[in-house]
Design a protein around this motif. Sequence first.
Motif, PDB file in Angstrom:
ATOM      1  N   UNK A   5      34.045  70.604 -43.558  1.00 24.99           N
ATOM      2  CA  UNK A   5      35.116  69.886 -42.856  1.00 24.99           C
ATOM      3  C   UNK A   5      36.481  70.498 -43.179  1.00 24.99           C
ATOM      4  N   UNK A   6      37.465  70.168 -42.352  1.00 23.04           N
ATOM      5  CA  UNK A   6      38.844  70.543 -42.661  1.00 23.04           C
ATOM      6  C   UNK A   6      39.207  69.944 -44.016  1.00 23.04           C
ATOM      7  N   UNK A   7      40.142  70.562 -44.701  1.00 19.45           N
ATOM      8  CA  UNK A   7      40.725  69.979 -45.904  1.00 19.45           C
ATOM      9  C   UNK A   7      42.154  69.591 -45.541  1.00 19.45           C
ATOM     10  N   UNK A   8      42.500  68.341 -45.777  1.00 21.44           N
ATOM     11  CA  UNK A   8      43.862  67.867 -45.570  1.00 21.44           C
ATOM     12  C   UNK A   8      44.419  67.452 -46.922  1.00 21.44           C
ATOM     13  N   UNK A   9      45.533  68.046 -47.287  1.00 19.45           N
ATOM     14  CA  UNK A   9      46.186  67.719 -48.553  1.00 19.45           C
ATOM     15  C   UNK A   9      47.327  66.755 -48.262  1.00 19.45           C
ATOM     16  N   UNK A  10      47.304  65.626 -48.945  1.00 17.63           N
ATOM     17  CA  UNK A  10      48.350  64.619 -48.786  1.00 17.63           C
ATOM     18  C   UNK A  10      49.002  64.379 -50.136  1.00 17.63           C
ATOM     19  N   UNK A  11      50.175  63.766 -50.092  1.00 16.23           N
ATOM     20  CA  UNK A  11      50.879  63.440 -51.324  1.00 16.23           C
ATOM     21  C   UNK A  11      52.375  63.553 -51.096  1.00 16.23           C
ATOM     22  N   UNK A  12      53.095  63.235 -52.124  1.00 15.37           N
ATOM     23  CA  UNK A  12      54.549  63.237 -52.071  1.00 15.37           C
ATOM     24  C   UNK A  12      55.100  64.650 -51.921  1.00 15.37           C
ATOM     25  N   UNK A  13      56.322  64.720 -51.395  1.00 13.19           N
ATOM     26  CA  UNK A  13      57.048  65.988 -51.374  1.00 13.19           C
ATOM     27  C   UNK A  13      57.141  66.496 -52.807  1.00 13.19           C
ATOM     28  N   UNK A  14      56.874  67.768 -52.978  1.00 12.97           N
ATOM     29  CA  UNK A  14      56.921  68.343 -54.318  1.00 12.97           C
ATOM     30  C   UNK A  14      55.615  68.274 -55.081  1.00 12.97           C
ATOM     31  N   UNK A  15      54.573  67.704 -54.485  1.00 10.30           N
ATOM     32  CA  UNK A  15      53.297  67.597 -55.198  1.00 10.30           C
ATOM     33  C   UNK A  15      52.507  68.902 -55.186  1.00 10.30           C
ATOM     34  N   UNK A  16      52.945  69.868 -54.375  1.00 19.41           N
ATOM     35  CA  UNK A  16      52.297  71.174 -54.368  1.00 19.41           C
ATOM     36  C   UNK A  16      51.296  71.381 -53.246  1.00 19.41           C
ATOM     37  N   UNK A  82      52.650  66.626 -44.188  1.00 24.20           N
ATOM     38  CA  UNK A  82      53.917  66.120 -44.682  1.00 24.20           C
ATOM     39  C   UNK A  82      53.682  64.838 -45.462  1.00 24.20           C
ATOM     40  N   UNK A  83      54.548  64.555 -46.406  1.00 23.85           N
ATOM     41  CA  UNK A  83      54.370  63.387 -47.263  1.00 23.85           C
ATOM     42  C   UNK A  83      54.260  62.072 -46.527  1.00 23.85           C
ATOM     43  N   UNK A  84      54.892  61.968 -45.354  1.00 24.05           N
ATOM     44  CA  UNK A  84      54.881  60.717 -44.602  1.00 24.05           C
ATOM     45  C   UNK A  84      53.811  60.610 -43.548  1.00 24.05           C
ATOM     46  N   UNK A  85      52.894  61.564 -43.487  1.00 21.73           N
ATOM     47  CA  UNK A  85      51.855  61.523 -42.455  1.00 21.73           C
ATOM     48  C   UNK A  85      51.033  60.242 -42.535  1.00 21.73           C
ATOM     49  N   UNK A  86      50.929  59.666 -43.719  1.00 28.00           N
ATOM     50  CA  UNK A  86      50.115  58.457 -43.910  1.00 28.00           C
ATOM     51  C   UNK A  86      50.796  57.184 -43.427  1.00 28.00           C
TER      52      UNK A  86
END
Length: 176
Positions: A5-16, A82-86
């Motif tokens: 599957x695709x990998x989607x990375x989520x998290x705050x700005x600056x989380x890497x 982006x951090x706000x996608x959620x």
Amino acid sequence: MASRPHVALIGMMGSGKSTAGFWLAQSEGLRFVDLDAAIEERHGRSVSEIFKADGEERFRDMEQSELDGCMTSAQPLIVSCGGGVVLRAGNRALLRQRAWVCWLRASIETLTRRIRTGNSRPLLGENPVADLIQISDARAALYAETAHRVIDVDSLEASQVAERIKHIWPHQPSLR
């Protein structure tokens, strides 16, 4: 055999997310998409300029459209969200259904160190630390709801985060 599957990375700005995502894509020979960069390229303006001229809601529309496009790719992608996608329920549902979602969780101290002044971050004002705390508190439950897995990144380099993701990324497209 079906592809991963695709990998989607989520998290705050600056989380890497962007740096680790790039490393992961390179090591796996896959295409990397940074949603913010893709929006900037498509619209010819920075995220900050879009926020300033059109507002956050219009940016979120652009973000949702870009995410939809990524999730329809037949080939697995590594996507830095982006951090706000959620913030949008539809995005959370789409991510859970069409990608393997990993929350890169970082402490406020780590985020502050990585972001520094936050000049190019449209949601950070005169007091970036207070803004980061507020944003993080508001989004933590949404990240938790969306993520299939969590990696605490405070003591890790981007390459180490990418290696951890490689070891826990499921080999089958079934996500639940």
